[in-house]
Design a protein around this motif. Structure first.
Motif, PDB file in Angstrom:
ATOM      1  N   PHE A  45     111.124  48.721 172.074  1.00 19.87           N
ATOM      2  CA  PHE A  45     110.591  47.854 173.096  1.00 19.87           C
ATOM      3  C   PHE A  45     110.553  46.699 172.544  1.00 19.87           C
ATOM      4  CE2 PHE A  45     107.201  49.320 170.021  1.00 19.87           C
ATOM      5  CZ  PHE A  45     106.513  48.162 169.563  1.00 19.87           C
ATOM      6  N   THR A  46     110.243  45.607 173.244  1.00 18.19           N
ATOM      7  CA  THR A  46     110.047  43.955 173.181  1.00 18.19           C
ATOM      8  C   THR A  46     108.779  43.511 173.436  1.00 18.19           C
ATOM      9  OG1 THR A  46     112.341  43.938 173.497  1.00 18.19           O
ATOM     10  CG2 THR A  46     111.200  41.892 173.754  1.00 18.19           C
ATOM     11  N   ASN A  47     108.294  42.645 172.678  1.00 13.62           N
ATOM     12  CA  ASN A  47     107.072  42.005 173.079  1.00 13.62           C
ATOM     13  C   ASN A  47     107.371  40.771 174.085  1.00 13.62           C
ATOM     14  OD1 ASN A  47     104.778  40.314 173.584  1.00 13.62           O
ATOM     15  ND2 ASN A  47     104.128  40.330 171.493  1.00 13.62           N
ATOM     16  N   ASN A  48     107.121  41.100 175.427  1.00 17.32           N
ATOM     17  CA  ASN A  48     107.591  39.971 176.371  1.00 17.32           C
ATOM     18  C   ASN A  48     106.615  39.085 176.715  1.00 17.32           C
ATOM     19  OD1 ASN A  48     106.157  42.224 177.556  1.00 17.32           O
ATOM     20  ND2 ASN A  48     107.169  41.401 179.656  1.00 17.32           N
ATOM     21  N   GLY A  49     105.482  38.981 175.784  1.00 16.42           N
ATOM     22  CA  GLY A  49     104.420  38.038 175.952  1.00 16.42           C
ATOM     23  C   GLY A  49     104.259  36.764 174.973  1.00 16.42           C
ATOM     24  N   ALA A  86     109.906  39.599 169.776  1.00 19.25           N
ATOM     25  CA  ALA A  86     110.568  40.552 168.775  1.00 19.25           C
ATOM     26  C   ALA A  86     110.520  42.097 169.369  1.00 19.25           C
ATOM     27  CB  ALA A  86     109.634  40.434 167.488  1.00 19.25           C
ATOM     28  N   LYS A  87     111.535  42.642 168.536  1.00 22.23           N
ATOM     29  CA  LYS A  87     111.886  44.217 169.042  1.00 22.23           C
ATOM     30  C   LYS A  87     111.144  44.930 167.977  1.00 22.23           C
ATOM     31  CE  LYS A  87     116.108  43.727 171.913  1.00 22.23           C
ATOM     32  NZ  LYS A  87     117.266  44.413 172.073  1.00 22.23           N
ATOM     33  N   ALA A  88     110.639  46.225 168.394  1.00 21.31           N
ATOM     34  CA  ALA A  88     110.078  47.010 167.479  1.00 21.31           C
ATOM     35  C   ALA A  88     110.290  48.459 167.910  1.00 21.31           C
ATOM     36  CB  ALA A  88     108.528  46.668 167.219  1.00 21.31           C
ATOM     37  N   VAL A  89     109.877  49.567 167.239  1.00 18.95           N
ATOM     38  CA  VAL A  89     110.162  51.001 167.398  1.00 18.95           C
ATOM     39  C   VAL A  89     108.940  51.872 167.408  1.00 18.95           C
ATOM     40  CG1 VAL A  89     111.567  52.770 166.797  1.00 18.95           C
ATOM     41  CG2 VAL A  89     112.802  50.752 166.770  1.00 18.95           C
ATOM     42  N   ILE A  90     108.752  52.765 168.338  1.00 13.26           N
ATOM     43  CA  ILE A  90     107.867  53.861 168.257  1.00 13.26           C
ATOM     44  C   ILE A  90     108.583  54.980 168.028  1.00 13.26           C
ATOM     45  CG2 ILE A  90     106.187  55.314 169.485  1.00 13.26           C
ATOM     46  CD1 ILE A  90     105.242  52.308 169.293  1.00 13.26           C
ATOM     47  N   GLY A  91     108.565  55.608 166.892  1.00 13.71           N
ATOM     48  CA  GLY A  91     109.252  56.841 166.417  1.00 13.71           C
ATOM     49  C   GLY A  91     108.426  58.173 166.896  1.00 13.71           C
ATOM     50  N   VAL A  92     109.193  58.995 167.260  1.00 13.81           N
ATOM     51  CA  VAL A  92     108.604  60.525 167.708  1.00 13.81           C
ATOM     52  C   VAL A  92     109.474  61.485 167.203  1.00 13.81           C
ATOM     53  CG1 VAL A  92     109.599  60.420 169.803  1.00 13.81           C
ATOM     54  CG2 VAL A  92     107.727  61.534 169.424  1.00 13.81           C
TER      55      VAL A  92
END
Length: 157
Positions: free
Chosen positions: A76-80, A109-115
Motif C-alpha cells: 500500500f501507499t500513504n496517499n495523504g 511512501a510505500k509499505a507492506v502488510i504481511g499475512v
C-alpha cells in the motif's frame, strides 16, 4: 511490392516514434498558439490527513500444496499529506497471522502488510485481516485472502 514495403516501414517508424513519447509539443503558425499533449499515468487520489491505497485488497493464493509457504504481502501507499500510523492488524482466526509496520509511514511512501496463512489446513479458505490506522475516512480496513489447500493425496500438476 515497393509500395507495400514502403508503407510497412512508414507504419513501423510512426509506431516506434510514438511508443516512448510522453510529452509532445507542436508549434503551429504565428496565428495559433502552441499545442501540448501530455500522457501520464494516473496519480493516486490525494487525501487530507493520512491515507491508505492498496495495490490489491484481495490476495488469491490459488490452489496450493499442503504445508506450502503461506506468506503473502499487501502493498500500500500513504496517499495523504500526514504520516500514516497503523495501530493494529488482526486476522479473522488463528490460522491467519498478519504483520504490519510499527513506525509511521511518510506521505507518498510505500509499505507492506504481511499475512501468513496456516497451509496445514486442507480445503478452500476465505479469511480476512482487519487493519486499524489513522487513515482519514477509513480508520478500519478489511483485506481478504482466499485459496484452496490440496491434500497430500491430490494429483500434482
Amino acid at each position: 511490392m515497393k509500395k507495400l514495403i514502403t508503407l510497412s516501414i512508414a507504419l513501423l517508424a510512426f509506431t516506434f516514434s510514438n511508443a516512448q513519447e510522453t510529452t509532445k509539443s507542436t508549434k503551429v503558425t504565428k496565428k495559433t498558439t502552441a499545442k501540448t499533449t501530455k500522457v501520464t499515468t494516473p496519480a493516486l487520489p490525494k487525501v487530507d490527513g493520512a491515507g491508505m491505497v492498496y495495490v490489491t485488497e484481495t490476495i488469491d493464493y490459488g490452489t496450493i500444496a499442503h504445508n506450502a509457504d503461506g506468506k503473502r504481502e499487501f502493498v500500500f501507499t500513504n496517499n495523504g499529506n500526514k504520516p500514516l500510523i497503523i495501530t493494529n492488524a488482526t486476522g479473522s482466526c488463528g490460522c491467519t497471522v498478519p504483520t504490519f509496520p510499527k513506525e509511521p509511514i511518510a506521505p507518498g511512501a510505500k509499505a507492506v502488510i504481511g499475512v501468513k496463512y496456516a497451509t496445514d489446513r486442507i480445503g478452500a479458505f476465505t479469511k480476512t485481516v482487519t487493519i486499524t490506522s489513522n487513515a482519514a475516512g477509513s480508520p478500519s480496513k478489511v483485506l481478504t485472502i482466499k485459496g484452496t489447500v490440496l491434500g497430500d493425496d491430490a494429483p500434482k500438476s
